[in-house]
Design a protein around this motif. Structure first.
Motif, PDB file in Angstrom:
ATOM      1  N   GLN A  49       0.807  -1.215   0.000  1.00 34.02           N
ATOM      2  CA  GLN A  49       0.000   0.000   0.000  1.00 34.02           C
ATOM      3  C   GLN A  49       0.842   1.267   0.000  1.00 34.02           C
ATOM      4  OE1 GLN A  49      -2.339  -0.901   3.533  1.00 34.02           O
ATOM      5  NE2 GLN A  49      -4.178  -0.897   2.252  1.00 34.02           N
ATOM      6  N   VAL A  50       2.036   1.206   0.553  1.00 36.09           N
ATOM      7  CA  VAL A  50       2.825   2.427   0.720  1.00 36.09           C
ATOM      8  C   VAL A  50       4.155   2.419  -0.031  1.00 36.09           C
ATOM      9  CG1 VAL A  50       1.789   3.059   2.924  1.00 36.09           C
ATOM     10  CG2 VAL A  50       3.768   1.550   2.892  1.00 36.09           C
ATOM     11  N   LEU A  51       4.608   1.265  -0.505  1.00 39.24           N
ATOM     12  CA  LEU A  51       5.882   1.180  -1.215  1.00 39.24           C
ATOM     13  C   LEU A  51       5.679   0.647  -2.624  1.00 39.24           C
ATOM     14  CD1 LEU A  51       8.136  -0.405   1.570  1.00 39.24           C
ATOM     15  CD2 LEU A  51       8.033   1.995   0.899  1.00 39.24           C
ATOM     16  N   SER A  52       6.463   1.181  -3.562  1.00 42.72           N
ATOM     17  CA  SER A  52       6.414   0.670  -4.930  1.00 42.72           C
ATOM     18  C   SER A  52       7.195  -0.640  -4.998  1.00 42.72           C
ATOM     19  CB  SER A  52       7.016   1.698  -5.885  1.00 42.72           C
ATOM     20  OG  SER A  52       8.407   1.825  -5.646  1.00 42.72           O
ATOM     21  N   PRO A  53       7.017  -1.425  -6.061  1.00 43.94           N
ATOM     22  CA  PRO A  53       7.771  -2.680  -6.175  1.00 43.94           C
ATOM     23  C   PRO A  53       9.286  -2.485  -6.146  1.00 43.94           C
ATOM     24  CG  PRO A  53       5.953  -2.665  -7.729  1.00 43.94           C
ATOM     25  CD  PRO A  53       6.003  -1.303  -7.111  1.00 43.94           C
ATOM     26  N   SER A  54       9.781  -1.412  -6.751  1.00 36.60           N
ATOM     27  CA  SER A  54      11.233  -1.184  -6.730  1.00 36.60           C
ATOM     28  C   SER A  54      11.714  -0.823  -5.323  1.00 36.60           C
ATOM     29  CB  SER A  54      11.624  -0.095  -7.719  1.00 36.60           C
ATOM     30  OG  SER A  54      10.993   1.117  -7.394  1.00 36.60           O
ATOM     31  N   GLU A  55      10.915  -0.061  -4.568  1.00 33.73           N
ATOM     32  CA  GLU A  55      11.289   0.268  -3.190  1.00 33.73           C
ATOM     33  C   GLU A  55      11.279  -0.974  -2.302  1.00 33.73           C
ATOM     34  OE1 GLU A  55       9.744   4.825  -2.573  1.00 33.73           O
ATOM     35  OE2 GLU A  55       8.268   3.218  -2.529  1.00 33.73           O
TER      36      GLU A  55
END
Length: 83
Positions: A49-55
């Protein structure tokens, strides 16, 4: 005349070096927190919900891992559009 210019130049360099040497002692970093920083209004959310896949890949966190974040939303109905 050259001697006077040389003396003035040496004085300028010497006073500049003396001022630069004292900078480490005068900057006391009064705004640094003395206690550990804690989340205000903590909320548990899934990492997706809060992080992108790369993050998530960079941090080594799975998509359904629980994260503690701060809730900054205002109470009451919203007057703006949400995504």
């Amino acid at each position: 005349m050259k001697n006077i210019a040389t003396i003035i130049g040496a004085l300028v360099l010497a006073t500049g070096a003396a001022q630069a040497a004292g900078l480490n002692e005068t900057n006391s970093h009064n705004d640094m927190p003395t206690a550990p920083v804690t989340a205000q209004n903590p909320v548990q959310v899934k990492a997706a919900q809060v992080l992108s896949p790369s993050e998530r890949a960079r941090r080594g966190v799975s998509a359904n891992a629980d994260l503690t974040v701060s809730d900054f939303s205002a109470p009451g109905p919203r007057s703006t559009y949400t995504r």
